[in-house]
Design an enzyme around this catalytic site. Structure first.
Site, PDB file in Angstrom:
ATOM      1  N   SER A  10       0.833  -1.179  -0.074  1.00  0.00           N
ATOM      2  CA  SER A  10      -0.083   0.002  -0.119  1.00  0.00           C
ATOM      3  C   SER A  10       0.649   1.014   0.035  1.00  0.00           C
ATOM      4  CB  SER A  10      -0.892  -0.058   1.168  1.00  0.00           C
ATOM      5  OG  SER A  10      -2.052  -0.966   1.095  1.00  0.00           O
ATOM      6  N   LYS A  27      -9.129  -5.307  11.122  1.00  0.00           N
ATOM      7  CA  LYS A  27     -10.402  -4.829  10.234  1.00  0.00           C
ATOM      8  C   LYS A  27     -11.682  -4.606  11.305  1.00  0.00           C
ATOM      9  CE  LYS A  27      -8.443  -6.010   5.893  1.00  0.00           C
ATOM     10  NZ  LYS A  27      -8.647  -6.268   4.531  1.00  0.00           N
ATOM     11  N   ASN A  50     -11.693  -1.364   6.191  1.00  0.00           N
ATOM     12  CA  ASN A  50     -10.392  -1.113   5.853  1.00  0.00           C
ATOM     13  C   ASN A  50      -9.846   0.139   5.327  1.00  0.00           C
ATOM     14  OD1 ASN A  50     -11.519  -0.734   3.109  1.00  0.00           O
ATOM     15  ND2 ASN A  50      -9.602  -1.675   2.202  1.00  0.00           N
ATOM     16  N   ASP A 105     -12.853  -3.159   0.026  1.00  0.00           N
ATOM     17  CA  ASP A 105     -12.148  -4.598  -0.318  1.00  0.00           C
ATOM     18  C   ASP A 105     -13.166  -5.468  -1.371  1.00  0.00           C
ATOM     19  OD1 ASP A 105      -9.534  -4.665   0.999  1.00  0.00           O
ATOM     20  OD2 ASP A 105     -10.627  -5.275   2.993  1.00  0.00           O
ATOM     21  N   ALA A 159     -12.997 -17.414   7.232  1.00  0.00           N
ATOM     22  CA  ALA A 159     -14.317 -16.928   7.990  1.00  0.00           C
ATOM     23  C   ALA A 159     -13.992 -15.436   8.703  1.00  0.00           C
ATOM     24  CB  ALA A 159     -14.966 -17.805   8.969  1.00  0.00           C
ATOM     25  N   TYR A 167      -1.561 -11.548  -2.062  1.00  0.00           N
ATOM     26  CA  TYR A 167      -0.763 -10.824  -3.238  1.00  0.00           C
ATOM     27  C   TYR A 167       0.610 -11.040  -3.172  1.00  0.00           C
ATOM     28  CZ  TYR A 167      -0.500  -6.549  -0.659  1.00  0.00           C
ATOM     29  OH  TYR A 167      -0.353  -5.792   0.369  1.00  0.00           O
ATOM     30  N   GLY A 181      -4.106 -11.898  -5.383  1.00  0.00           N
ATOM     31  CA  GLY A 181      -4.536 -10.571  -4.833  1.00  0.00           C
ATOM     32  C   GLY A 181      -4.274  -9.359  -5.411  1.00  0.00           C
TER      33      GLY A 181
HETATM   34  P1  NDP Z   1      -8.618 -12.269   9.580  1.00  0.00           P
HETATM   35  O1  NDP Z   1      -7.536 -12.297  10.574  1.00  0.00           O
HETATM   36  O2  NDP Z   1      -9.796 -11.686   9.742  1.00  0.00           O
HETATM   37  O3  NDP Z   1      -8.987 -13.752   9.369  1.00  0.00           O
HETATM   38  C1  NDP Z   1      -8.070 -15.056   8.994  1.00  0.00           C
HETATM   39  C2  NDP Z   1      -8.830 -16.203   8.309  1.00  0.00           C
HETATM   40  O4  NDP Z   1      -7.779 -17.233   8.244  1.00  0.00           O
HETATM   41  C3  NDP Z   1      -9.470 -16.680   9.606  1.00  0.00           C
HETATM   42  O5  NDP Z   1     -10.770 -17.398   9.077  1.00  0.00           O
HETATM   43  C4  NDP Z   1      -8.638 -18.127  10.204  1.00  0.00           C
HETATM   44  O6  NDP Z   1      -9.223 -19.163  10.614  1.00  0.00           O
HETATM   45  C5  NDP Z   1      -7.767 -18.366   8.982  1.00  0.00           C
HETATM   46  N1  NDP Z   1      -6.434 -19.045   8.817  1.00  0.00           N
HETATM   47  C6  NDP Z   1      -5.572 -18.428   9.529  1.00  0.00           C
HETATM   48  N2  NDP Z   1      -4.382 -19.154   9.480  1.00  0.00           N
HETATM   49  C7  NDP Z   1      -4.735 -20.220   8.786  1.00  0.00           C
HETATM   50  C8  NDP Z   1      -4.209 -21.401   8.421  1.00  0.00           C
HETATM   51  N3  NDP Z   1      -2.925 -21.706   8.828  1.00  0.00           N
HETATM   52  N4  NDP Z   1      -5.031 -22.433   7.687  1.00  0.00           N
HETATM   53  C9  NDP Z   1      -6.352 -22.128   7.679  1.00  0.00           C
HETATM   54  N5  NDP Z   1      -7.075 -21.139   7.914  1.00  0.00           N
HETATM   55  C10 NDP Z   1      -6.275 -20.117   8.601  1.00  0.00           C
HETATM   56  O7  NDP Z   1      -7.791 -12.072   8.163  1.00  0.00           O
HETATM   57  P2  NDP Z   1      -8.400 -11.167   7.000  1.00  0.00           P
HETATM   58  O8  NDP Z   1      -9.590 -11.517   6.518  1.00  0.00           O
HETATM   59  O9  NDP Z   1      -8.065  -9.504   7.380  1.00  0.00           O
HETATM   60  O10 NDP Z   1      -7.287 -11.321   5.916  1.00  0.00           O
HETATM   61  C11 NDP Z   1      -7.069 -12.581   5.336  1.00  0.00           C
HETATM   62  C12 NDP Z   1      -6.029 -12.563   4.333  1.00  0.00           C
HETATM   63  O11 NDP Z   1      -6.415 -11.831   2.940  1.00  0.00           O
HETATM   64  C13 NDP Z   1      -4.766 -11.981   4.483  1.00  0.00           C
HETATM   65  O12 NDP Z   1      -3.621 -12.894   3.861  1.00  0.00           O
HETATM   66  C14 NDP Z   1      -4.679 -10.733   3.752  1.00  0.00           C
HETATM   67  O13 NDP Z   1      -3.353 -10.322   3.372  1.00  0.00           O
HETATM   68  C15 NDP Z   1      -5.438 -10.924   2.537  1.00  0.00           C
HETATM   69  N6  NDP Z   1      -6.014  -9.642   1.924  1.00  0.00           N
HETATM   70  C16 NDP Z   1      -5.860  -8.981   0.780  1.00  0.00           C
HETATM   71  C17 NDP Z   1      -6.413  -8.073   0.256  1.00  0.00           C
HETATM   72  C18 NDP Z   1      -5.863  -7.651  -1.217  1.00  0.00           C
HETATM   73  O14 NDP Z   1      -6.288  -6.399  -1.394  1.00  0.00           O
HETATM   74  N7  NDP Z   1      -5.633  -8.405  -2.021  1.00  0.00           N
HETATM   75  C19 NDP Z   1      -7.191  -7.432   0.867  1.00  0.00           C
HETATM   76  C20 NDP Z   1      -7.737  -7.821   2.103  1.00  0.00           C
HETATM   77  C21 NDP Z   1      -7.144  -8.900   2.668  1.00  0.00           C
HETATM   78  P3  NDP Z   1      -9.623 -19.312  12.215  1.00  0.00           P
HETATM   79  O15 NDP Z   1     -11.056 -18.674  12.457  1.00  0.00           O
HETATM   80  O16 NDP Z   1      -9.745 -20.662  12.345  1.00  0.00           O
HETATM   81  O17 NDP Z   1      -8.616 -18.808  13.069  1.00  0.00           O
END
Ligand code: NDP
Length: 264
Positions: A17, A64, A85, A100, A122, A209, A229
């Site tokens: 960013s 977020k 975001n 997003d 989730a 990404y 991404g």
């Molecule tokens: P959150 O922390 O809110 O959620 C993370 C999720 O990932 C949860 O569902 C968690 O499961 C799961 N998780 C984490 N580690 C593992 C694992 N090893 N195996 C399986 N599930 C796993 O994160 P965000 O939603 O904010 O972001 C998620 C991803 O999206 C990031 O990598 C971020 O960089 C990317 N992103 C990219 C964007 C873009 O513009 N390209 C924009 C927004 C996000 P549990 O509930 O079991 O803990």
């Protein structure tokens, strides 16, 4: 006066960013600068925002939902999903937005038709994307590692599964919104589940990404059309920058400068 913007996250070192927004400010002669802030405790977001003297900010993992709570007012799609975001300071108040989901829709424009999407994860990103897919009347299933975060998606009438009770169906698109693969070599679910899922989808996408995730590597091996991404990042960035610069720059100019920054 020079304005200052930042991204908050943990981790945040990987974020593109600053590069994207600074490219716009420089190319468009807009007097602003964009930095990054490593924030571990999401409840300190507001305090840090003001102590840094920011005019606006982006928020990434895992803050977020904390950002939603920190804002004085939340507008548009962010209000619907409880996930922020992008923050803009307006008359001393923090106004929250979510760019997003529209950024993602922009990325998958060529993926048609989309009748059934499986979302892996989730968290905050999943919430935003699922709400947006439902607006488009797309059937959505959600698969997450643990059960607790699925409760929200059940209230939206999505079919929800954990790894233990997963029931395979046919999908048009499977999206990885987990952070598995971001800083490790994990798949978003056990490999047998991922194999089965990829054998039953037309398209795949990942929110991560800057790298080919293990999930997308599997998709590529199976010759499935996929998006990483980067396009989502570009979409959300353009919309966030338009909010930061208060519609003074055209979206075309913003997009042009941001896209060029991707090759840096
Ligand atoms: P959150 O922390 O809110 O959620 C993370 C999720 O990932 C949860 O569902 C968690 O499961 C799961 N998780 C984490 N580690 C593992 C694992 N090893 N195996 C399986 N599930 C796993 O994160 P965000 O939603 O904010 O972001 C998620 C991803 O999206 C990031 O990598 C971020 O960089 C990317 N992103 C990219 C964007 C873009 O513009 N390209 C924009 C927004 C996000 P549990 O509930 O079991 O803990």
């Amino acid at each position: 006066m020079m304005q200052l913007f930042s991204i908050f996250g943990d981790p945040v070192a990987h974020s593109r960013s600053p590069l994207m927004h600074n490219a716009v400010f420089k190319n468009c002669n807009y007097p602003a600068c964009y930095t990054r802030t490593h924030l571990q405790d999401g409840t300190k977001l507001k305090e840090r925002f003001f102590s840094l003297g920011l005019s606006g900010a982006n928020v990434t993992i895992p803050h977020k939902e904390a950002a939603f709570a920190a804002c004085d007012e939340v507008r548009g799609f962010a209000k619907k999903v409880g996930v922020v975001n992008t923050i803009v300071k307006e008359d001393g108040k923090l106004i929250g937005y979510n760019t997003d989901a529209d950024g993602f829709m922009y990325a998958i424009e060529s993926f048609k038709p989309l009748k059934h999407i499986l979302v892996l994860g989730a968290g905050g990103t999943a919430k935003a994307l699922v709400a947006r897919f439902l607006e488009e009347k797309i059937q959505v299933s959600v698969l997450n590692r643990s059960a607790s975060r699925l409760a929200y998606f059940k209230t939206l009438n999505c079919e929800c599964f954990t790894w233990n009770d997963f029931e395979l169906q046919k999908y048009d698109l499977v999206v990885n919104t987990t952070s598995a693969g971001l800083n490790d070599t994990n798949l978003p679910a056990p490999s047998d589940i991922i194999e089965n899922i990829l054998q039953n989808t037309h398209y795949a996408a990942d929110a991560i990404y800057g790298k080919l995730t293990p999930f997308l590597e599997c998709a590529k091996e199976k010759n499935i059309t996929f998006k990483n991404g980067a396009d989502m990042l570009l979409g959300q960035g353009v919309l966030a920058n338009a909010l930061f610069t208060n519609a003074k720059l055209s979206k075309e100019a913003i997009q042009d400068a941001m896209r060029k920054s991707f090759s840096l």
